[in-house]
Design a protein around this motif. Sequence first.
Motif, PDB file in Angstrom:
ATOM      1  N   UNK A 287       1.079  -1.406   0.061  1.00  0.00           N
ATOM      2  CA  UNK A 287       0.035   0.191   0.034  1.00  0.00           C
ATOM      3  C   UNK A 287       1.047   1.262  -0.047  1.00  0.00           C
ATOM      4  N   UNK A 288       2.035   1.245   0.881  1.00  0.00           N
ATOM      5  CA  UNK A 288       2.811   2.451   0.957  1.00  0.00           C
ATOM      6  C   UNK A 288       3.560   2.659  -0.291  1.00  0.00           C
ATOM      7  N   UNK A 289       3.955   1.609  -1.180  1.00  0.00           N
ATOM      8  CA  UNK A 289       4.500   1.649  -2.153  1.00  0.00           C
ATOM      9  C   UNK A 289       3.661   2.149  -3.295  1.00  0.00           C
ATOM     10  N   UNK A 290       2.389   1.528  -3.411  1.00  0.00           N
ATOM     11  CA  UNK A 290       1.375   2.026  -4.131  1.00  0.00           C
ATOM     12  C   UNK A 290       1.288   3.441  -4.418  1.00  0.00           C
ATOM     13  N   UNK A 291       1.467   4.280  -3.096  1.00  0.00           N
ATOM     14  CA  UNK A 291       1.220   5.707  -2.878  1.00  0.00           C
ATOM     15  C   UNK A 291       2.363   6.173  -3.381  1.00  0.00           C
ATOM     16  N   UNK A 292       3.679   5.574  -3.220  1.00  0.00           N
ATOM     17  CA  UNK A 292       5.063   6.212  -3.629  1.00  0.00           C
ATOM     18  C   UNK A 292       4.993   6.265  -5.193  1.00  0.00           C
ATOM     19  N   UNK A 293       4.519   5.029  -5.818  1.00  0.00           N
ATOM     20  CA  UNK A 293       4.740   5.210  -7.219  1.00  0.00           C
ATOM     21  C   UNK A 293       3.874   6.192  -7.872  1.00  0.00           C
ATOM     22  N   UNK A 294       2.638   6.339  -7.247  1.00  0.00           N
ATOM     23  CA  UNK A 294       1.650   7.155  -7.823  1.00  0.00           C
ATOM     24  C   UNK A 294       2.256   8.842  -7.742  1.00  0.00           C
ATOM     25  N   UNK A 295       2.593   8.922  -6.654  1.00  0.00           N
ATOM     26  CA  UNK A 295       3.208  10.170  -6.355  1.00  0.00           C
ATOM     27  C   UNK A 295       4.339  10.582  -7.278  1.00  0.00           C
ATOM     28  N   UNK A 296       5.308   9.628  -7.722  1.00  0.00           N
ATOM     29  CA  UNK A 296       6.036   9.860  -8.826  1.00  0.00           C
ATOM     30  C   UNK A 296       5.399  10.300 -10.000  1.00  0.00           C
ATOM     31  N   UNK A 297       4.525   9.694 -10.420  1.00  0.00           N
ATOM     32  CA  UNK A 297       3.901   9.849 -11.555  1.00  0.00           C
ATOM     33  C   UNK A 297       3.262  11.358 -11.453  1.00  0.00           C
ATOM     34  N   UNK A 298       2.492  11.371 -10.387  1.00  0.00           N
ATOM     35  CA  UNK A 298       2.151  13.111 -10.354  1.00  0.00           C
ATOM     36  C   UNK A 298       3.019  13.881 -10.189  1.00  0.00           C
ATOM     37  N   UNK A 299       4.207  13.809  -9.839  1.00  0.00           N
ATOM     38  CA  UNK A 299       5.181  14.876  -9.786  1.00  0.00           C
ATOM     39  C   UNK A 299       5.691  14.981 -11.105  1.00  0.00           C
ATOM     40  N   UNK A 300       5.964  13.928 -11.903  1.00  0.00           N
ATOM     41  CA  UNK A 300       6.640  14.137 -13.174  1.00  0.00           C
ATOM     42  C   UNK A 300       5.264  14.761 -14.114  1.00  0.00           C
ATOM     43  N   UNK A 301       3.990  14.605 -13.892  1.00  0.00           N
ATOM     44  CA  UNK A 301       3.182  15.456 -14.773  1.00  0.00           C
ATOM     45  C   UNK A 301       2.943  16.797 -14.243  1.00  0.00           C
ATOM     46  N   UNK A 302       3.010  16.998 -12.943  1.00  0.00           N
ATOM     47  CA  UNK A 302       2.976  18.465 -12.363  1.00  0.00           C
ATOM     48  C   UNK A 302       4.072  19.200 -12.349  1.00  0.00           C
ATOM     49  N   UNK A 303       5.219  18.693 -11.995  1.00  0.00           N
ATOM     50  CA  UNK A 303       6.413  19.418 -11.538  1.00  0.00           C
ATOM     51  C   UNK A 303       7.405  18.721 -11.987  1.00  0.00           C
ATOM     52  N   UNK A 304       7.806  18.363 -13.171  1.00  0.00           N
ATOM     53  CA  UNK A 304       8.878  17.571 -13.825  1.00  0.00           C
ATOM     54  C   UNK A 304      10.182  17.954 -13.307  1.00  0.00           C
ATOM     55  N   UNK A 305      10.565  19.001 -13.252  1.00  0.00           N
ATOM     56  CA  UNK A 305      12.044  19.431 -12.734  1.00  0.00           C
ATOM     57  C   UNK A 305      12.353  19.190 -11.256  1.00  0.00           C
ATOM     58  N   UNK A 306      11.312  19.185 -10.445  1.00  0.00           N
ATOM     59  CA  UNK A 306      11.625  18.692  -9.094  1.00  0.00           C
ATOM     60  C   UNK A 306      11.004  17.134  -8.647  1.00  0.00           C
ATOM     61  N   UNK A 307      10.618  16.379  -9.567  1.00  0.00           N
ATOM     62  CA  UNK A 307      10.339  14.911  -9.463  1.00  0.00           C
ATOM     63  C   UNK A 307      11.467  14.044  -8.941  1.00  0.00           C
ATOM     64  N   UNK A 308      12.878  14.399  -9.110  1.00  0.00           N
ATOM     65  CA  UNK A 308      13.700  13.388  -8.967  1.00  0.00           C
ATOM     66  C   UNK A 308      13.493  12.861  -7.487  1.00  0.00           C
ATOM     67  N   UNK A 309      13.294  13.416  -6.553  1.00  0.00           N
ATOM     68  CA  UNK A 309      13.163  12.747  -5.115  1.00  0.00           C
ATOM     69  C   UNK A 309      11.926  11.885  -5.208  1.00  0.00           C
ATOM     70  N   UNK A 310      10.942  12.270  -5.584  1.00  0.00           N
ATOM     71  CA  UNK A 310       9.732  11.282  -5.736  1.00  0.00           C
ATOM     72  C   UNK A 310       9.975   9.972  -6.486  1.00  0.00           C
ATOM     73  N   UNK A 311      10.672  10.091  -7.740  1.00  0.00           N
ATOM     74  CA  UNK A 311      10.991   9.167  -8.372  1.00  0.00           C
ATOM     75  C   UNK A 311      11.786   8.142  -7.901  1.00  0.00           C
TER      76      UNK A 311
END
Lengths: 374, 68
Positions: A287-311
Amino acid sequence: MSAMAKLVPTEDETLLGDSARGFLDSAAPVSHLRGMRDAGRSHDPDLWAKMVEMGWAGVLVPEAQGGADMGHAAAGALAGEMGRTLVASPFLSAAVIAATALRQVADGRAGEALRRIAEGGVTYALAVDEGPKFAPEATAMQARPEGNGFRLTGEKRFVVDGGFADRLLGPAPSGEGLTLFDLSAERAGITRDPRPMIDSRDAARLRFEDVEATGADVLGAVDEAVTVLAPALRAGQAALGDETAGLAAGAMAMTVGYLKERRQFGMPIGNFQALQFRAAHLWSETELTASAVLHAGRMLDSDPDNAALAVSLAKARATETAQLAVQEGVQMHGGIGMTDDFDMGFYMKRARVAAEWLGDYAYHAEEVARLRGF
Amino acid sequence: MLKYAGTELNKARHELMMAASGSDALEWDGPQGDRPADWLRTKANSIEGGTSEIMLSILSRRVLGLGA
Protein backbone atom coordinates in the motif's frame (compact mmCIF):
# COMPACT_ATOMS: atom_id res chain seq x y z
CA MET A 1 -3.50 19.49 -1.47
CA SER A 2 -4.96 19.94 -4.94
CA ALA A 3 -7.12 17.25 -6.51
CA MET A 4 -4.30 16.40 -8.91
CA ALA A 5 -1.91 15.75 -6.07
CA LYS A 6 -4.15 13.32 -4.19
CA LEU A 7 -2.57 9.93 -3.79
CA VAL A 8 -5.52 8.01 -5.11
CA PRO A 9 -5.99 7.20 -8.79
CA THR A 10 -8.34 9.46 -10.76
CA GLU A 11 -11.44 8.00 -12.39
CA ASP A 12 -9.63 7.97 -15.76
CA GLU A 13 -6.61 6.15 -14.32
CA THR A 14 -8.85 3.59 -12.61
CA LEU A 15 -10.75 2.97 -15.85
CA LEU A 16 -7.49 2.65 -17.77
CA GLY A 17 -6.04 0.24 -15.20
CA ASP A 18 -9.23 -1.87 -15.12
CA SER A 19 -9.40 -2.17 -18.89
CA ALA A 20 -5.68 -3.01 -19.01
CA ARG A 21 -6.15 -5.72 -16.40
CA GLY A 22 -9.10 -7.21 -18.28
CA PHE A 23 -7.08 -7.35 -21.47
CA LEU A 24 -3.84 -8.65 -19.92
CA ASP A 25 -5.55 -11.33 -17.81
CA SER A 26 -6.69 -12.98 -21.02
CA ALA A 27 -4.00 -11.94 -23.54
CA ALA A 28 -0.88 -12.09 -21.36
CA PRO A 29 -1.19 -13.98 -18.07
CA VAL A 30 2.03 -15.39 -16.57
CA SER A 31 1.52 -18.53 -18.66
CA HIS A 32 2.12 -16.36 -21.74
CA LEU A 33 5.64 -15.48 -20.55
CA ARG A 34 6.20 -19.13 -19.66
CA GLY A 35 5.17 -20.16 -23.17
CA MET A 36 7.51 -17.61 -24.73
CA ARG A 37 10.39 -18.81 -22.57
CA ASP A 38 9.72 -22.44 -23.42
CA ALA A 39 9.67 -21.51 -27.12
CA GLY A 40 12.93 -19.57 -26.77
CA ARG A 41 11.31 -16.21 -27.56
CA SER A 42 11.82 -13.01 -25.62
CA HIS A 43 9.51 -10.68 -27.55
CA ASP A 44 5.96 -11.04 -28.89
CA PRO A 45 5.28 -8.52 -31.69
CA ASP A 46 1.60 -9.58 -31.90
CA LEU A 47 0.99 -8.73 -28.25
CA TRP A 48 2.72 -5.37 -28.70
CA ALA A 49 0.60 -4.69 -31.81
CA LYS A 50 -2.54 -5.21 -29.70
CA MET A 51 -1.22 -2.79 -27.06
CA VAL A 52 -0.53 -0.25 -29.81
CA GLU A 53 -4.10 -0.69 -31.08
CA MET A 54 -5.38 0.16 -27.61
CA GLY A 55 -3.33 3.35 -27.67
CA TRP A 56 -0.79 2.35 -25.03
CA ALA A 57 2.23 3.16 -27.22
CA GLY A 58 0.99 6.75 -27.44
CA VAL A 59 0.14 7.26 -23.78
CA LEU A 60 2.93 9.89 -23.52
CA VAL A 61 2.79 11.12 -27.13
CA PRO A 62 1.15 14.53 -27.78
CA GLU A 63 -2.24 14.48 -29.47
CA ALA A 64 -0.79 16.40 -32.43
CA GLN A 65 1.38 13.34 -33.14
CA GLY A 66 -1.46 10.89 -32.77
CA GLY A 67 -0.97 10.07 -29.10
CA ALA A 68 -3.30 10.13 -26.09
CA ASP A 69 -1.01 12.38 -23.99
CA MET A 70 -2.40 10.98 -20.74
CA GLY A 71 0.68 11.62 -18.63
CA HIS A 72 3.06 9.65 -16.44
CA ALA A 73 0.57 8.62 -13.76
CA ALA A 74 -1.53 7.00 -16.49
CA ALA A 75 1.55 5.37 -18.03
CA GLY A 76 2.32 4.09 -14.54
CA ALA A 77 -1.15 2.58 -14.21
CA LEU A 78 -0.49 0.59 -17.40
CA ALA A 79 3.01 -0.43 -16.27
CA GLY A 80 1.59 -1.57 -12.93
CA GLU A 81 -0.92 -3.86 -14.60
CA MET A 82 1.85 -5.27 -16.80
CA GLY A 83 3.88 -5.97 -13.68
CA ARG A 84 1.03 -7.92 -12.11
CA THR A 85 1.22 -10.67 -14.75
CA LEU A 86 4.88 -10.16 -15.78
CA VAL A 87 4.03 -8.89 -19.26
CA ALA A 88 7.06 -8.60 -21.54
CA SER A 89 6.73 -5.70 -23.99
CA PRO A 90 8.72 -2.69 -25.25
CA PHE A 91 6.28 -0.38 -23.42
CA LEU A 92 8.88 1.09 -21.04
CA SER A 93 11.67 1.34 -23.62
CA ALA A 94 9.62 2.85 -26.44
CA ALA A 95 6.43 4.38 -25.06
CA VAL A 96 7.92 5.77 -21.84
CA ILE A 97 11.69 6.31 -22.11
CA ALA A 98 12.09 7.09 -25.82
CA ALA A 99 8.84 9.07 -26.01
CA THR A 100 9.88 11.20 -23.03
CA ALA A 101 13.32 11.82 -24.56
CA LEU A 102 11.80 12.80 -27.92
CA ARG A 103 9.34 15.15 -26.24
CA GLN A 104 12.25 17.18 -24.86
CA VAL A 105 13.30 17.96 -28.43
CA ALA A 106 11.06 20.34 -30.32
CA ASP A 107 11.98 19.61 -33.93
CA GLY A 108 10.18 18.00 -36.83
CA ARG A 109 12.25 14.83 -36.74
CA ALA A 110 11.45 14.20 -33.06
CA GLY A 111 7.78 14.87 -33.79
CA GLU A 112 7.81 12.33 -36.59
CA ALA A 113 9.53 9.77 -34.34
CA LEU A 114 6.83 10.30 -31.69
CA ARG A 115 4.15 9.72 -34.31
CA ARG A 116 5.88 6.49 -35.33
CA ILE A 117 6.05 5.29 -31.70
CA ALA A 118 2.33 5.99 -31.17
CA GLU A 119 1.34 4.09 -34.31
CA GLY A 120 3.60 1.16 -33.43
CA GLY A 121 5.86 1.71 -36.41
CA VAL A 122 9.07 1.81 -34.40
CA THR A 123 10.48 0.39 -31.16
CA TYR A 124 13.39 1.79 -29.19
CA ALA A 125 15.97 0.51 -26.70
CA LEU A 126 17.95 2.64 -24.28
CA ALA A 127 21.68 1.82 -24.41
CA VAL A 128 23.19 3.42 -21.34
CA ASP A 129 24.96 0.84 -19.14
CA GLU A 130 28.61 0.04 -19.86
CA GLY A 131 29.51 -1.63 -16.54
CA PRO A 132 27.58 -4.12 -14.39
CA LYS A 133 25.87 -1.35 -12.39
CA PHE A 134 23.76 1.59 -13.56
CA ALA A 135 25.99 4.70 -13.80
CA PRO A 136 24.81 6.92 -16.67
CA GLU A 137 27.47 9.56 -16.05
CA ALA A 138 30.32 7.01 -16.32
CA THR A 139 30.19 6.61 -20.10
CA ALA A 140 33.44 5.59 -21.73
CA MET A 141 32.16 5.03 -25.25
CA GLN A 142 33.94 7.28 -27.71
CA ALA A 143 32.23 9.75 -30.03
CA ARG A 144 35.10 11.03 -32.16
CA PRO A 145 34.28 14.17 -34.18
CA GLU A 146 34.76 13.64 -37.90
CA GLY A 147 33.64 16.13 -40.53
CA ASN A 148 30.08 17.17 -39.73
CA GLY A 149 29.49 14.15 -37.55
CA PHE A 150 30.99 11.54 -35.24
CA ARG A 151 32.45 8.05 -35.22
CA LEU A 152 31.20 5.91 -32.33
CA THR A 153 33.25 3.13 -30.79
CA GLY A 154 32.55 1.21 -27.63
CA GLU A 155 30.24 -1.24 -25.87
CA LYS A 156 26.90 -1.03 -24.14
CA ARG A 157 25.42 -3.80 -22.05
CA PHE A 158 22.17 -4.77 -20.36
CA VAL A 159 20.42 -2.97 -23.22
CA VAL A 160 16.84 -3.93 -22.42
CA ASP A 161 14.89 -4.75 -25.61
CA GLY A 162 18.16 -4.16 -27.51
CA GLY A 163 17.92 -7.54 -29.23
CA PHE A 164 14.88 -6.59 -31.32
CA ALA A 165 14.42 -2.79 -31.12
CA ASP A 166 14.41 -0.86 -34.39
CA ARG A 167 16.31 2.09 -32.95
CA LEU A 168 18.86 2.69 -30.21
CA LEU A 169 19.09 5.67 -27.92
CA GLY A 170 22.46 6.09 -26.25
CA PRO A 171 24.83 8.71 -24.86
CA ALA A 172 28.54 9.03 -25.62
CA PRO A 173 31.16 11.58 -24.50
CA SER A 174 31.80 14.00 -27.33
CA GLY A 175 34.24 16.53 -25.91
CA GLU A 176 32.65 18.99 -23.52
CA GLY A 177 29.93 16.60 -22.37
CA LEU A 178 27.73 13.70 -23.38
CA THR A 179 25.86 13.69 -26.68
CA LEU A 180 22.71 11.60 -27.11
CA PHE A 181 22.46 9.59 -30.32
CA ASP A 182 19.31 8.15 -31.88
CA LEU A 183 20.41 5.50 -34.37
CA SER A 184 18.90 2.73 -36.44
CA ALA A 185 19.93 -0.56 -34.82
CA GLU A 186 20.85 -1.74 -38.32
CA ARG A 187 23.48 0.99 -38.81
CA ALA A 188 26.77 -0.41 -40.17
CA GLY A 189 29.25 -1.18 -37.41
CA ILE A 190 26.69 -2.10 -34.74
CA THR A 191 26.59 -5.73 -33.65
CA ARG A 192 23.94 -6.99 -31.27
CA ASP A 193 24.37 -9.94 -28.95
CA PRO A 194 21.04 -10.84 -27.29
CA ARG A 195 21.73 -12.56 -23.95
CA PRO A 196 19.71 -15.31 -22.24
CA MET A 197 18.34 -13.37 -19.27
CA ILE A 198 17.03 -14.89 -16.04
CA ASP A 199 13.67 -13.11 -16.46
CA SER A 200 13.26 -14.61 -19.96
CA ARG A 201 13.02 -11.12 -21.47
CA ASP A 202 15.12 -9.41 -24.08
CA ALA A 203 18.40 -7.70 -23.25
CA ALA A 204 21.49 -7.45 -25.42
CA ARG A 205 25.12 -6.48 -25.39
CA LEU A 206 25.95 -4.02 -28.16
CA ARG A 207 29.25 -3.34 -29.84
CA PHE A 208 29.86 -0.14 -31.81
CA GLU A 209 32.82 -0.22 -34.18
CA ASP A 210 33.55 3.07 -35.89
CA VAL A 211 29.83 3.69 -36.40
CA GLU A 212 29.14 6.75 -38.50
CA ALA A 213 26.75 9.28 -36.94
CA THR A 214 25.78 12.60 -38.48
CA GLY A 215 24.29 15.71 -36.91
CA ALA A 216 20.86 14.33 -37.89
CA ASP A 217 21.45 11.38 -35.52
CA VAL A 218 21.95 13.66 -32.51
CA LEU A 219 18.94 14.05 -30.24
CA GLY A 220 18.95 17.54 -28.73
CA ALA A 221 22.19 19.53 -28.73
CA VAL A 222 25.75 18.22 -28.98
CA ASP A 223 27.36 17.84 -25.53
CA GLU A 224 23.97 18.27 -23.88
CA ALA A 225 22.61 14.73 -23.64
CA VAL A 226 21.64 15.25 -20.02
CA THR A 227 18.92 17.78 -20.91
CA VAL A 228 17.13 15.09 -22.90
CA LEU A 229 18.32 11.97 -21.09
CA ALA A 230 17.63 12.95 -17.47
CA PRO A 231 13.86 13.39 -17.89
CA ALA A 232 13.71 10.19 -19.96
CA LEU A 233 15.56 8.23 -17.25
CA ARG A 234 13.27 9.61 -14.54
CA ALA A 235 10.20 8.64 -16.56
CA GLY A 236 11.60 5.15 -17.08
CA GLN A 237 12.54 4.76 -13.41
CA ALA A 238 9.06 5.85 -12.31
CA ALA A 239 7.31 3.48 -14.73
CA LEU A 240 9.63 0.65 -13.72
CA GLY A 241 8.73 1.45 -10.10
CA ASP A 242 5.08 1.04 -11.11
CA GLU A 243 5.80 -2.23 -12.87
CA THR A 244 7.72 -3.49 -9.84
CA ALA A 245 4.92 -2.43 -7.48
CA GLY A 246 2.47 -4.33 -9.69
CA LEU A 247 4.77 -7.34 -9.61
CA ALA A 248 4.78 -7.22 -5.78
CA ALA A 249 0.98 -7.00 -5.70
CA GLY A 250 0.69 -9.93 -8.12
CA ALA A 251 3.06 -12.10 -6.08
CA MET A 252 1.26 -11.16 -2.86
CA ALA A 253 -2.16 -12.03 -4.30
CA MET A 254 -0.85 -15.46 -5.25
CA THR A 255 0.57 -16.00 -1.77
CA VAL A 256 -2.53 -14.85 0.10
CA GLY A 257 -4.62 -17.15 -2.09
CA TYR A 258 -2.37 -20.04 -1.14
CA LEU A 259 -2.60 -19.22 2.60
CA LYS A 260 -6.38 -19.56 2.34
CA GLU A 261 -6.30 -22.79 0.39
CA ARG A 262 -3.42 -24.87 1.75
CA ARG A 263 -4.39 -26.88 4.85
CA GLN A 264 -2.12 -28.22 7.53
CA PHE A 265 -2.88 -29.42 11.08
CA GLY A 266 -6.55 -29.53 10.07
CA MET A 267 -6.95 -25.89 9.05
CA PRO A 268 -5.89 -23.41 6.35
CA ILE A 269 -2.33 -22.24 7.07
CA GLY A 270 -3.69 -18.68 6.89
CA ASN A 271 -5.26 -19.36 10.30
CA PHE A 272 -1.82 -19.26 11.89
CA GLN A 273 -1.09 -15.88 13.42
CA ALA A 274 2.60 -16.03 12.56
CA LEU A 275 1.69 -16.08 8.85
CA GLN A 276 -1.17 -13.59 9.26
CA PHE A 277 1.27 -11.02 10.66
CA ARG A 278 3.69 -11.51 7.79
CA ALA A 279 0.95 -11.31 5.17
CA ALA A 280 -0.49 -8.16 6.74
CA HIS A 281 2.98 -6.59 6.92
CA LEU A 282 3.52 -7.34 3.23
CA TRP A 283 0.13 -5.82 2.37
CA SER A 284 1.05 -2.65 4.32
CA GLU A 285 4.27 -2.36 2.35
CA THR A 286 2.45 -2.76 -0.98
CA GLU A 287 0.00 0.00 0.00
CA LEU A 288 2.78 2.45 0.91
CA THR A 289 4.60 1.55 -2.29
CA ALA A 290 1.44 2.08 -4.36
CA SER A 291 1.25 5.62 -2.96
CA ALA A 292 4.96 6.25 -3.59
CA VAL A 293 4.80 5.21 -7.24
CA LEU A 294 1.59 7.18 -7.86
CA HIS A 295 3.22 10.23 -6.25
CA ALA A 296 6.20 9.87 -8.62
CA GLY A 297 3.82 9.88 -11.60
CA ARG A 298 1.98 12.92 -10.21
CA MET A 299 5.25 14.82 -9.76
CA LEU A 300 6.39 14.00 -13.31
CA ASP A 301 3.06 15.33 -14.59
CA SER A 302 2.82 18.44 -12.44
CA ASP A 303 6.39 19.50 -11.60
CA PRO A 304 8.88 17.45 -13.64
CA ASP A 305 11.91 19.60 -12.75
CA ASN A 306 11.46 18.67 -9.09
CA ALA A 307 10.38 15.05 -9.53
CA ALA A 308 13.74 13.35 -8.94
CA LEU A 309 13.21 12.79 -5.22
CA ALA A 310 9.75 11.26 -5.67
CA VAL A 311 10.99 9.08 -8.53
CA SER A 312 14.01 7.70 -6.65
CA LEU A 313 11.91 7.12 -3.55
CA ALA A 314 9.38 5.19 -5.64
CA LYS A 315 11.98 3.08 -7.45
CA ALA A 316 13.84 2.26 -4.21
CA ARG A 317 10.66 1.43 -2.31
CA ALA A 318 9.16 -0.67 -5.09
CA THR A 319 12.41 -2.65 -5.35
CA GLU A 320 12.35 -3.44 -1.62
CA THR A 321 8.65 -4.32 -1.57
CA ALA A 322 8.97 -6.63 -4.55
CA GLN A 323 11.93 -8.39 -2.96
CA LEU A 324 9.92 -8.93 0.22
CA ALA A 325 6.90 -10.13 -1.78
CA VAL A 326 8.80 -12.73 -3.79
CA GLN A 327 10.88 -13.97 -0.86
CA GLU A 328 7.83 -14.34 1.35
CA GLY A 329 6.03 -15.81 -1.65
CA VAL A 330 8.52 -18.61 -2.07
CA GLN A 331 8.89 -19.25 1.67
CA MET A 332 5.16 -19.32 2.41
CA HIS A 333 4.46 -21.59 -0.53
CA GLY A 334 7.07 -23.98 0.83
CA GLY A 335 8.57 -26.57 -1.48
CA ILE A 336 6.19 -25.98 -4.40
CA GLY A 337 7.21 -22.31 -4.51
CA MET A 338 10.63 -23.49 -5.65
CA THR A 339 9.39 -25.55 -8.56
CA ASP A 340 9.32 -24.28 -12.12
CA ASP A 341 5.73 -25.54 -12.47
CA PHE A 342 4.76 -22.77 -10.12
CA ASP A 343 4.80 -19.13 -11.25
CA MET A 344 6.47 -17.64 -8.16
CA GLY A 345 9.94 -18.27 -9.59
CA PHE A 346 9.08 -16.09 -12.59
CA TYR A 347 8.16 -13.28 -10.21
CA MET A 348 11.40 -13.69 -8.27
CA LYS A 349 13.56 -13.59 -11.40
CA ARG A 350 11.80 -10.58 -12.90
CA ALA A 351 12.04 -8.76 -9.55
CA ARG A 352 15.82 -9.27 -9.59
CA VAL A 353 16.21 -7.87 -13.12
CA ALA A 354 13.85 -4.95 -12.46
CA ALA A 355 15.83 -4.21 -9.28
CA GLU A 356 19.01 -3.67 -11.33
CA TRP A 357 17.56 -1.86 -14.36
CA LEU A 358 17.87 1.96 -14.27
CA GLY A 359 19.44 1.97 -10.81
CA ASP A 360 19.14 -0.45 -7.90
CA TYR A 361 17.98 0.20 -4.34
CA ALA A 362 21.38 1.55 -3.24
CA TYR A 363 21.61 3.91 -6.24
CA HIS A 364 18.20 5.42 -5.56
CA ALA A 365 18.63 5.50 -1.78
CA GLU A 366 21.80 7.53 -2.38
CA GLU A 367 19.85 9.86 -4.70
CA VAL A 368 17.22 10.36 -2.00
CA ALA A 369 19.91 11.11 0.57
CA ARG A 370 21.66 13.56 -1.77
CA LEU A 371 18.44 15.35 -2.69
CA ARG A 372 17.51 15.66 0.97
CA GLY A 373 20.89 17.25 1.67
CA PHE A 374 22.50 14.42 3.64
CA MET B 1 19.51 -22.79 15.84
CA LEU B 2 22.35 -23.33 13.39
CA LYS B 3 19.95 -24.65 10.74
CA TYR B 4 17.90 -21.45 11.04
CA ALA B 5 20.82 -19.01 11.20
CA GLY B 6 22.90 -20.80 8.60
CA THR B 7 20.21 -21.04 5.91
CA GLU B 8 19.03 -17.46 6.40
CA LEU B 9 22.65 -16.26 6.28
CA ASN B 10 23.27 -18.20 3.10
CA LYS B 11 20.24 -16.61 1.44
CA ALA B 12 21.39 -13.12 2.49
CA ARG B 13 24.92 -13.87 1.28
CA HIS B 14 23.66 -14.80 -2.19
CA GLU B 15 21.38 -11.74 -2.36
CA LEU B 16 24.45 -9.59 -1.64
CA MET B 17 26.53 -11.36 -4.30
CA MET B 18 23.75 -10.87 -6.86
CA ALA B 19 23.52 -7.16 -6.06
CA ALA B 20 27.29 -6.75 -6.17
CA SER B 21 27.48 -8.52 -9.54
CA GLY B 22 24.84 -6.25 -11.08
CA SER B 23 23.68 -7.04 -14.59
CA ASP B 24 26.52 -9.55 -15.07
CA ALA B 25 24.57 -11.95 -12.83
CA LEU B 26 21.29 -11.51 -14.71
CA GLU B 27 22.41 -13.66 -17.65
CA TRP B 28 22.31 -17.46 -17.60
CA ASP B 29 25.89 -18.58 -18.28
CA GLY B 30 27.04 -14.96 -18.29
CA PRO B 31 30.23 -13.46 -16.85
CA GLN B 32 29.17 -14.68 -13.39
CA GLY B 33 28.64 -18.27 -14.50
CA ASP B 34 26.34 -20.24 -12.19
CA ARG B 35 25.74 -17.32 -9.82
CA PRO B 36 22.06 -16.77 -10.70
CA ALA B 37 21.31 -20.52 -10.54
CA ASP B 38 23.12 -20.78 -7.19
CA TRP B 39 21.19 -17.76 -5.89
CA LEU B 40 17.83 -19.31 -6.78
CA ARG B 41 18.89 -22.62 -5.23
CA THR B 42 19.50 -20.96 -1.83
CA LYS B 43 15.81 -20.03 -1.62
CA ALA B 44 15.11 -23.68 -0.83
CA ASN B 45 17.58 -23.71 2.07
CA SER B 46 15.05 -22.30 4.51
CA ILE B 47 12.37 -24.76 3.35
CA GLU B 48 14.13 -28.12 2.91
CA GLY B 49 15.02 -30.26 5.93
CA GLY B 50 12.60 -28.36 8.17
CA THR B 51 11.50 -24.80 7.37
CA SER B 52 12.76 -21.76 9.23
CA GLU B 53 9.28 -21.53 10.77
CA ILE B 54 9.61 -25.08 12.15
CA MET B 55 13.07 -24.25 13.52
CA LEU B 56 11.77 -21.10 15.24
CA SER B 57 8.84 -23.06 16.63
CA ILE B 58 11.21 -25.64 18.13
CA LEU B 59 13.37 -22.88 19.60
CA SER B 60 10.44 -21.09 21.21
CA ARG B 61 9.04 -24.27 22.75
CA ARG B 62 12.17 -26.20 23.72
CA VAL B 63 14.61 -23.40 24.53
CA LEU B 64 12.39 -20.56 25.68
CA GLY B 65 9.63 -22.76 27.13
CA LEU B 66 6.89 -20.78 25.35
CA GLY B 67 3.58 -22.58 24.79
CA ALA B 68 5.20 -25.87 25.78
